[in-house]
Design a protein around this motif. Structure first.
Motif, PDB file in Angstrom:
ATOM      1  N   CYS A  72       0.858  -1.180   0.000  1.00 42.15           N
ATOM      2  CA  CYS A  72       0.000   0.000   0.000  1.00 42.15           C
ATOM      3  C   CYS A  72       0.892   1.227   0.000  1.00 42.15           C
ATOM      4  O   CYS A  72       2.065   1.161   0.367  1.00 42.15           O
ATOM      5  CB  CYS A  72      -0.932   0.007   1.223  1.00 42.15           C
ATOM      6  N   GLY A  73       0.359   2.334  -0.470  1.00 43.69           N
ATOM      7  CA  GLY A  73       1.160   3.546  -0.550  1.00 43.69           C
ATOM      8  C   GLY A  73       2.158   3.479  -1.692  1.00 43.69           C
ATOM      9  O   GLY A  73       2.129   2.562  -2.526  1.00 43.69           O
ATOM     10  N   PRO A  74       3.080   4.425  -1.759  1.00 40.73           N
ATOM     11  CA  PRO A  74       4.048   4.453  -2.863  1.00 40.73           C
ATOM     12  C   PRO A  74       5.094   3.348  -2.735  1.00 40.73           C
ATOM     13  O   PRO A  74       5.490   2.967  -1.636  1.00 40.73           O
ATOM     14  CB  PRO A  74       4.699   5.843  -2.724  1.00 40.73           C
ATOM     15  N   GLY A  75       5.501   2.826  -3.888  1.00 42.47           N
ATOM     16  CA  GLY A  75       6.521   1.794  -3.926  1.00 42.47           C
ATOM     17  C   GLY A  75       7.369   1.942  -5.178  1.00 42.47           C
ATOM     18  O   GLY A  75       7.346   2.976  -5.848  1.00 42.47           O
ATOM     19  N   ILE A  76       8.106   0.915  -5.487  1.00 44.47           N
ATOM     20  CA  ILE A  76       9.021   0.949  -6.634  1.00 44.47           C
ATOM     21  C   ILE A  76       8.769  -0.276  -7.511  1.00 44.47           C
ATOM     22  O   ILE A  76       8.588  -1.391  -7.007  1.00 44.47           O
ATOM     23  CB  ILE A  76      10.493   0.968  -6.182  1.00 44.47           C
ATOM     24  N   GLN A  77       8.773  -0.053  -8.827  1.00 43.26           N
ATOM     25  CA  GLN A  77       8.774  -1.142  -9.800  1.00 43.26           C
ATOM     26  C   GLN A  77      10.089  -1.066 -10.588  1.00 43.26           C
ATOM     27  O   GLN A  77      10.451  -0.012 -11.098  1.00 43.26           O
ATOM     28  CB  GLN A  77       7.585  -1.026 -10.757  1.00 43.26           C
ATOM     29  N   ARG A  78      10.780  -2.185 -10.616  1.00 43.80           N
ATOM     30  CA  ARG A  78      12.035  -2.224 -11.373  1.00 43.80           C
ATOM     31  C   ARG A  78      11.757  -2.475 -12.848  1.00 43.80           C
ATOM     32  O   ARG A  78      10.853  -3.220 -13.204  1.00 43.80           O
ATOM     33  CB  ARG A  78      12.953  -3.316 -10.832  1.00 43.80           C
ATOM     34  N   GLY A  79      12.589  -1.852 -13.692  1.00 44.14           N
ATOM     35  CA  GLY A  79      12.498  -2.087 -15.118  1.00 44.14           C
ATOM     36  C   GLY A  79      13.424  -3.218 -15.540  1.00 44.14           C
ATOM     37  O   GLY A  79      14.557  -3.322 -15.055  1.00 44.14           O
ATOM     38  N   ILE A  80      12.944  -4.064 -16.420  1.00 43.24           N
ATOM     39  CA  ILE A  80      13.738  -5.188 -16.919  1.00 43.24           C
ATOM     40  C   ILE A  80      13.917  -5.012 -18.431  1.00 43.24           C
ATOM     41  O   ILE A  80      12.933  -4.864 -19.170  1.00 43.24           O
ATOM     42  CB  ILE A  80      13.032  -6.523 -16.615  1.00 43.24           C
ATOM     43  N   TYR A  81      15.175  -5.030 -18.870  1.00 42.63           N
ATOM     44  CA  TYR A  81      15.462  -4.899 -20.301  1.00 42.63           C
ATOM     45  C   TYR A  81      15.409  -6.284 -20.949  1.00 42.63           C
ATOM     46  O   TYR A  81      15.917  -7.272 -20.407  1.00 42.63           O
ATOM     47  CB  TYR A  81      16.842  -4.272 -20.526  1.00 42.63           C
ATOM     48  N   GLU A  82      14.830  -6.318 -22.140  1.00 39.34           N
ATOM     49  CA  GLU A  82      14.764  -7.584 -22.880  1.00 39.34           C
ATOM     50  C   GLU A  82      14.601  -7.270 -24.368  1.00 39.34           C
ATOM     51  O   GLU A  82      14.408  -6.119 -24.761  1.00 39.34           O
ATOM     52  CB  GLU A  82      13.583  -8.424 -22.367  1.00 39.34           C
ATOM     53  N   ASN A  83      14.667  -8.342 -25.178  1.00 37.97           N
ATOM     54  CA  ASN A  83      14.516  -8.206 -26.642  1.00 37.97           C
ATOM     55  C   ASN A  83      15.467  -7.130 -27.203  1.00 37.97           C
ATOM     56  O   ASN A  83      15.065  -6.182 -27.864  1.00 37.97           O
ATOM     57  CB  ASN A  83      13.075  -7.864 -27.025  1.00 37.97           C
ATOM     58  N   CYS A  84      16.739  -7.310 -26.911  1.00 38.38           N
ATOM     59  CA  CYS A  84      17.718  -6.312 -27.334  1.00 38.38           C
ATOM     60  C   CYS A  84      18.149  -6.537 -28.803  1.00 38.38           C
ATOM     61  O   CYS A  84      18.110  -7.652 -29.320  1.00 38.38           O
ATOM     62  CB  CYS A  84      18.947  -6.352 -26.430  1.00 38.38           C
ATOM     63  N   THR A  85      18.582  -5.422 -29.377  1.00 41.63           N
ATOM     64  CA  THR A  85      19.045  -5.477 -30.779  1.00 41.63           C
ATOM     65  C   THR A  85      20.332  -4.660 -30.904  1.00 41.63           C
ATOM     66  O   THR A  85      20.432  -3.561 -30.372  1.00 41.63           O
ATOM     67  CB  THR A  85      17.983  -4.893 -31.734  1.00 41.63           C
ATOM     68  N   ILE A  86      21.309  -5.255 -31.655  1.00 46.75           N
ATOM     69  CA  ILE A  86      22.551  -4.529 -31.967  1.00 46.75           C
ATOM     70  C   ILE A  86      22.454  -4.085 -33.418  1.00 46.75           C
ATOM     71  O   ILE A  86      22.194  -4.899 -34.322  1.00 46.75           O
ATOM     72  CB  ILE A  86      23.792  -5.421 -31.778  1.00 46.75           C
ATOM     73  N   ASP A  95      24.765  -3.914 -40.928  1.00 42.74           N
ATOM     74  CA  ASP A  95      23.598  -4.799 -40.984  1.00 42.74           C
ATOM     75  C   ASP A  95      22.388  -4.058 -40.438  1.00 42.74           C
ATOM     76  O   ASP A  95      22.468  -2.966 -39.904  1.00 42.74           O
ATOM     77  CB  ASP A  95      23.854  -6.081 -40.179  1.00 42.74           C
ATOM     78  N   GLY A  96      21.264  -4.675 -40.591  1.00 42.74           N
ATOM     79  CA  GLY A  96      20.015  -4.072 -40.162  1.00 42.74           C
ATOM     80  C   GLY A  96      19.677  -4.342 -38.728  1.00 42.74           C
ATOM     81  O   GLY A  96      18.639  -3.923 -38.236  1.00 42.74           O
ATOM     82  N   GLY A  97      20.521  -5.027 -38.042  1.00 44.04           N
ATOM     83  CA  GLY A  97      20.263  -5.283 -36.624  1.00 44.04           C
ATOM     84  C   GLY A  97      20.229  -6.755 -36.326  1.00 44.04           C
ATOM     85  O   GLY A  97      19.673  -7.552 -37.094  1.00 44.04           O
ATOM     86  N   VAL A  98      20.834  -7.121 -35.197  1.00 47.15           N
ATOM     87  CA  VAL A  98      20.891  -8.505 -34.760  1.00 47.15           C
ATOM     88  C   VAL A  98      20.316  -8.577 -33.352  1.00 47.15           C
ATOM     89  O   VAL A  98      20.725  -7.823 -32.469  1.00 47.15           O
ATOM     90  CB  VAL A  98      22.336  -9.044 -34.780  1.00 47.15           C
ATOM     91  N   SER A  99      19.382  -9.486 -33.172  1.00 48.61           N
ATOM     92  CA  SER A  99      18.771  -9.643 -31.850  1.00 48.61           C
ATOM     93  C   SER A  99      19.679 -10.448 -30.941  1.00 48.61           C
ATOM     94  O   SER A  99      20.232 -11.482 -31.344  1.00 48.61           O
ATOM     95  CB  SER A  99      17.409 -10.338 -31.971  1.00 48.61           C
ATOM     96  N   ILE A 100      19.852  -9.942 -29.696  1.00 43.04           N
ATOM     97  CA  ILE A 100      20.650 -10.651 -28.705  1.00 43.04           C
ATOM     98  C   ILE A 100      19.932 -10.564 -27.358  1.00 43.04           C
ATOM     99  O   ILE A 100      19.130  -9.650 -27.116  1.00 43.04           O
ATOM    100  CB  ILE A 100      22.065 -10.048 -28.578  1.00 43.04           C
ATOM    101  N   PRO A 101      20.205 -11.481 -26.445  1.00 45.89           N
ATOM    102  CA  PRO A 101      19.634 -11.355 -25.091  1.00 45.89           C
ATOM    103  C   PRO A 101      20.315 -10.221 -24.350  1.00 45.89           C
ATOM    104  O   PRO A 101      21.450  -9.835 -24.658  1.00 45.89           O
ATOM    105  CB  PRO A 101      19.931 -12.706 -24.448  1.00 45.89           C
ATOM    106  N   PHE A 102      19.604  -9.678 -23.392  1.00 45.61           N
ATOM    107  CA  PHE A 102      20.132  -8.538 -22.638  1.00 45.61           C
ATOM    108  C   PHE A 102      21.428  -8.888 -21.924  1.00 45.61           C
ATOM    109  O   PHE A 102      22.300  -8.040 -21.733  1.00 45.61           O
ATOM    110  CB  PHE A 102      19.079  -8.049 -21.611  1.00 45.61           C
ATOM    111  N   GLU A 103      21.579 -10.166 -21.569  1.00 51.40           N
ATOM    112  CA  GLU A 103      22.782 -10.572 -20.851  1.00 51.40           C
ATOM    113  C   GLU A 103      24.038 -10.373 -21.690  1.00 51.40           C
ATOM    114  O   GLU A 103      25.155 -10.276 -21.161  1.00 51.40           O
ATOM    115  CB  GLU A 103      22.674 -12.042 -20.409  1.00 51.40           C
ATOM    116  N   GLU A 104      23.881 -10.293 -23.033  1.00 49.79           N
ATOM    117  CA  GLU A 104      25.056 -10.125 -23.898  1.00 49.79           C
ATOM    118  C   GLU A 104      25.366  -8.661 -24.171  1.00 49.79           C
ATOM    119  O   GLU A 104      26.357  -8.349 -24.845  1.00 49.79           O
ATOM    120  CB  GLU A 104      24.842 -10.875 -25.219  1.00 49.79           C
ATOM    121  N   VAL A 105      24.513  -7.776 -23.655  1.00 46.94           N
ATOM    122  CA  VAL A 105      24.791  -6.347 -23.826  1.00 46.94           C
ATOM    123  C   VAL A 105      25.895  -5.974 -22.852  1.00 46.94           C
ATOM    124  O   VAL A 105      25.859  -6.366 -21.678  1.00 46.94           O
ATOM    125  CB  VAL A 105      23.522  -5.518 -23.549  1.00 46.94           C
ATOM    126  N   PRO A 106      26.901  -5.252 -23.278  1.00 48.88           N
ATOM    127  CA  PRO A 106      27.993  -4.873 -22.372  1.00 48.88           C
ATOM    128  C   PRO A 106      27.464  -4.190 -21.116  1.00 48.88           C
ATOM    129  O   PRO A 106      26.530  -3.375 -21.171  1.00 48.88           O
ATOM    130  CB  PRO A 106      28.849  -3.940 -23.216  1.00 48.88           C
TER     131      PRO A 106
END
Length: 231
Positions: free
Chosen positions: A28-42, A47-58
């Motif tokens: 109840c009251g104010p709290g925090i929601q964490r953001g999770i990154y996913e579906n990353c692209t290099i 090239d037009g972009g390569v999909s990688i998991p967030f764990e492979e992002v530096p």
């Protein structure tokens, strides 16, 4: 899920979607929601972009995301008196006492987003001091009742004459009646039977004194005798 920020490092573009956790950190009251990154692209110039998991992002490219969230208003503690109904009067006439239950209660007050929506949960019965400290006046636990209704009383006439002058006789009252103070006669059942005046009583209990009573002598007759009555 929403598109996240794009970060360019060494001519390489990193793009990731941002998803917020489903639950707020507070109940109840104010709290925090964490953001999770996913579906990353290099994306590079080659090239037009390569999909990688967030764990492979530096590491360190994307800053942690926290969003302020609200799970609704928190319940608040209130102290309030519970007041029960008055019970029956202790007497049916001439004034009695009525009592009722009055309890100071600790309650949790749940306030929803709707202005008129309010509910309370009783936590415990506590000392009156807690409610008084919250600015509440203590309701009366008792009051007078039936103060304007007079009780009926016994009305008795004086005793009559004794049936004997000595040796014990009986005196009888002409009447003993149950009446209201205005002398209206009602059924005897409305008066207290234990307080009913006696309808008769013993009288002249002194012992009787007996003696011979002799009359006068009669004139003398031809028999030369005189007589008299003796009782």
């Amino acid at each position: 899920v929403v598109p996240g920020p794009a970060v360019i490092v060494n001519l390489i573009r990193y793009e990731c979607d941002l998803r917020l956790e489903s639950e707020c950190s507070a109940t109840c009251g104010p709290g925090i929601q964490r953001g999770i990154y996913e579906n990353c692209t290099i994306i590079t110039n080659e090239d037009g972009g390569v999909s990688i998991p967030f764990e492979e992002v530096p590491a360190g490219i994307f800053n942690p995301v926290q969003v302020v969230c609200s799970a609704g208003l928190c319940p608040r503690t209130v102290f309030r008196f519970f007041v029960g109904p008055f019970e029956g009067c202790s007497r049916t006439c001439d004034g009695g006492i009525q009592t009722r239950v009055v309890l100071c209660q600790e309650r949790l007050q749940n306030v929803s987003a709707m202005p008129d929506s309010l509910s309370e949960i009783v936590v415990a019965n506590v000392s009156d001091k807690m409610c008084i400290g919250a600015g509440r006046r203590v309701p009366a636990r008792q009051r007078r009742c039936n103060t304007r209704i007079p009780c009926p009383i016994w009305t008795a006439e004086p005793f009559g004459l004794c049936s004997c002058t000595c040796g014990g006789g009986i005196q009888v009252r002409p009447s003993v009646e149950c009446t209201f103070p205005n002398e209206t006669v009602i059924d005897d059942s409305f008066c207290n039977a234990n307080l009913r005046p006696a309808s008769q009583r013993v009288c002249n209990t002194n012992p009787c004194l007996y003696a011979w009573q002799a009359g006068n002598w009669s004139p003398c007759d031809n028999s030369s005798c005189q007589i008299r009555n003796v009782t």
